[in-house]
Design a protein around this motif. Structure first.
Motif, short mmCIF file in Angstrom:
data_model
loop_
_atom_site.label_atom_id
_atom_site.label_comp_id
_atom_site.label_asym_id
_atom_site.label_seq_id
_atom_site.Cartn_x
_atom_site.Cartn_y
_atom_site.Cartn_z
N GLY A 280 0.78 -1.23 0.00
CA GLY A 280 0.00 0.00 0.00
C GLY A 280 0.81 1.28 0.00
N ILE A 281 2.14 1.19 -0.03
CA ILE A 281 2.98 2.39 -0.07
C ILE A 281 2.99 2.94 -1.49
CG2 ILE A 281 5.31 3.29 0.25
CD1 ILE A 281 5.75 1.20 2.39
N GLY A 282 2.82 4.24 -1.64
CA GLY A 282 2.85 4.87 -2.96
C GLY A 282 1.46 5.16 -3.48
N VAL A 325 -3.29 -7.79 6.26
CA VAL A 325 -3.67 -6.46 6.73
C VAL A 325 -2.42 -5.66 7.09
CG1 VAL A 325 -4.94 -5.18 8.48
CG2 VAL A 325 -5.88 -7.32 7.58
N GLU A 326 -2.25 -4.52 6.45
CA GLU A 326 -1.11 -3.66 6.72
C GLU A 326 -1.45 -2.68 7.85
OE1 GLU A 326 0.19 -1.80 3.11
OE2 GLU A 326 0.20 -3.68 1.98
N ASP A 330 2.60 -6.54 12.70
CA ASP A 330 3.45 -7.24 11.73
C ASP A 330 3.40 -6.55 10.38
OD1 ASP A 330 4.17 -9.39 13.52
OD2 ASP A 330 2.11 -10.10 13.28
N ASP A 331 3.43 -5.22 10.41
CA ASP A 331 3.24 -4.44 9.19
C ASP A 331 4.27 -4.78 8.12
OD1 ASP A 331 1.96 -2.22 7.70
OD2 ASP A 331 3.92 -1.28 7.94
N GLU A 332 5.54 -4.88 8.49
CA GLU A 332 6.58 -5.12 7.49
C GLU A 332 6.38 -6.46 6.79
OE1 GLU A 332 11.47 -5.46 7.23
OE2 GLU A 332 10.51 -4.52 8.97
N GLU A 333 6.06 -7.51 7.56
CA GLU A 333 5.84 -8.81 6.96
C GLU A 333 4.55 -8.83 6.14
OE1 GLU A 333 6.27 -11.99 9.68
OE2 GLU A 333 6.23 -13.53 8.11
N ALA A 334 3.51 -8.13 6.61
CA ALA A 334 2.26 -8.07 5.87
C ALA A 334 2.48 -7.39 4.52
CB ALA A 334 1.20 -7.34 6.67
N ARG A 335 3.23 -6.29 4.51
CA ARG A 335 3.51 -5.59 3.25
C ARG A 335 4.30 -6.49 2.30
NH1 ARG A 335 2.09 -0.31 3.38
NH2 ARG A 335 1.82 0.68 5.41
N ALA A 336 5.24 -7.25 2.85
CA ALA A 336 6.02 -8.16 2.01
C ALA A 336 5.12 -9.21 1.36
CB ALA A 336 7.12 -8.83 2.83
#
Length: 516
Positions: A280-282, A325-326, A330-336
């Motif tokens: 979801g970044i960008g 879910v970001e 565990d945001d970093e792993e979720a984004r990955a």
């Protein structure tokens, strides 16, 4: 007779739709024997908390040209008081070989066809020492299906229920006595209560769908719904952050995927859809472009490896379809997990030549189908025990049932007050798909310590888009009461004889044996 409205297109395909497998290995299929009634007894959850012991018996499963009809009986050996509603999931029939799912016909008010509630509210009178007799209607199950697994009684999975082919269903009950004994002060003289029968009429609806499974590794995951399979390569082994060029190691992984696709894609429809995703970044426009570039890069490697064997479609979906879910702990792993490339295709019904097992994690795409499990009312001996916050978990051997394994556990409230156990997905593997970590047994998975593959609780995905765990819900546990519940997982290869059960807050329980 006008057949009720139900989208039955899903029923047209053959019963064996699982790629990369054969049924039962070299074993002969067990004989299909009709040994009605099939009986289960145990404690069920009631909406009032008056959780009583119930006896549930399937007395017939008939297939006509128009319907599949299930006949069953219910009574309460220890007595029953007051107005209660069973909190079990809807009655559901599953073909354990193909993963097809059928539920009961209901009307516009969600009332079931078959035995008519004399109160017209879905409730029935219950009297001590009296057996209630019911029938329910399901869509016509294809003729190649000889046995089904039934869930929804609240007493676990009833496997190996044979289907009887008949020209006509059983006659309606003569002089049904249920409506004459609505009051607990007016018990019947007979040993059973019967009710008027209402066959489905024009416009009746029934849910039809598939079992959806999810197998995960550090490298890739595979989701299977019906005859469509999707391999997802995790971004941390394919692309650097914000890049669309494959790393050298990632290119090797994609070439391994190409071999899997060669063995799995249906040659009648040799189309592979390559789908790119971002986190979801960008901005939306930037993520859309990046996802398309990643999918195009992967397509180029597949074309180089597979040449002109297949057709390709390329899609970019940006950040619109996250599987994790970001923004959480565990945001970093979720984004990955959300930054991924997927390969979606219709699976072949052919059995591929055996190939050597790789240790790159792509064993997630391997499918194993055993014969349907024979019926049993005995879960076996307890093989592991754990306790948390006043609740004891006892685990029984896993049982193979077609393409799945059934995990059976009991939960006992060892306190003197009602308890709602925490069995959700908080302790699940970080970054996995939210839907496979939901529900009251969402924190349960099966881990193969040799391959490190993780098998999540399967989902029942219905035509209307609803999805529910292939497991009984767990509600409030009453003091000193024990409840049996089951969860169903995609089955491992036949040479796997035991797995580790990740049991949420109860921790990891090792060496849970598998019974074939």
């Amino acid at each position: 007779m006008v057949r009720p409205k139900s989208s039955l297109a899903l029923l047209a395909s053959g019963s064996l739709l699982l790629a990369g497998c054969s049924v039962g290995g070299d074993d002969e299929p067990p004989p299909v024997e009709e040994d009605y009634p099939y009986v289960r007894e145990g404690r069920i959850f009631q909406d009032t908390g008056n959780d009583d012991e119930m006896r549930f018996a399937i007395t017939g499963m008939e297939r006509t040209a128009d319907y599949t009809v299930m006949y069953y009986e219910v009574n309460y050996p220890d007595g029953f008081e007051g107005a209660n509603r069973n909190l079990s999931m809807p009655h559901t029939l599953v073909d354990p070989l193909s993963g097809r799912v059928w539920r009961e016909y209901t009307d516009a008010q969600a009332l079931k066809y078959g035995s008519v509630s004399p109160n017209e509210d879905g409730l029935y009178p219950v009297h001590d020492g009296v057996t209630n007799e019911y029938r329910r209607y399901f869509p016509p199950i294809p003729e190649d299906v000889e046995q089904v697994t039934m869930i929804g009684s609240g007493l676990g999975a009833m496997t190996g229920i044979p289907i009887q082919d008949v020209d006509e269903e059983q006659p309606d009950p003569e002089n049904p006595n249920g409506p004459q004994h609505l009051s607990l002060d007016d018990p019947p003289d007979e040993d059973s209560l019967t009710f008027e029968n209402r066959p489905p009429d024009d416009g009746a609806e029934a849910d039809v769908g598939w079992v959806e499974s999810y197998v995960d590794s550090e490298v890739a995951s595979v989701t299977r719904e019906g005859d469509v399979e999707t391999i997802a390569l995790h971004s941390d082994v394919t692309f650097e952050f914000d890049e669309s060029d494959l790393t050298d190691d990632a290119e090797d992984v994609v070439r391994d995927v190409a071999q899997t696709l060669r063995n799995s894609v249906d040659p009648v429809e040799p189309v592979i859809t390559v789908i790119g995703h971002t986190d979801g970044i960008g901005s939306d426009s930037y993520n859309q472009t990046l996802s398309e570039e990643r999918a195009s890069t992967v397509r180029g490697v597949l074309e180089d490896e597979l040449e002109d064997e297949f057709e390709y479609e390329v899609e970019g979906r940006g950040s619109t379809e996250p599987i994790a879910v970001e923004g959480g702990p565990d945001d970093e792993e979720a984004r990955a997990r959300n930054r991924r490339v997927e390969f979606s295709y219709k699976v072949s019904t052919e059995t591929p030549a055996e190939e050597e097992e790789s240790d790159d994690g792509l064993g997630v795409a391997e499918r194993t189908v055993h014969w349907p499990a024979p019926y049993t009312d005995d879960p076996g001996d307890v093989v592991a025990t754990a306790e948390d916050d006043g609740v004891r978990l006892d685990v029984y051997p896993l049982r193979r049932d077609g393409a799945y394994v059934i995990g059976t556990v009991t939960l006992t409230n060892t306190t003197d007050t009602p308890v709602i156990p925490d069995l959700g997905g908080d302790a699940a593997r970080s970054g996995g798909p939210t839907q496979f970590s939901s529900g009251s047994l969402g924190g349960f998975q099966l881990l193969d310590p040799e391959t490190e593959l993780v098998r999540y609780v399967s989902q029942l995905t219905l035509e209307n888009g609803r999805s529910t765990p292939f497991a009984e819900d767990v509600h409030q546990l009453q003091p000193d009461n024990t409840y049996e519940v089951v969860a169903v997982f995609p089955g491992p290869p036949m040479d796997v004889e035991e797995l580790t059960m990740r049991a949420g807050v109860f921790g990891e329980l090792e060496e849970i044996p598998i019974e074939n």
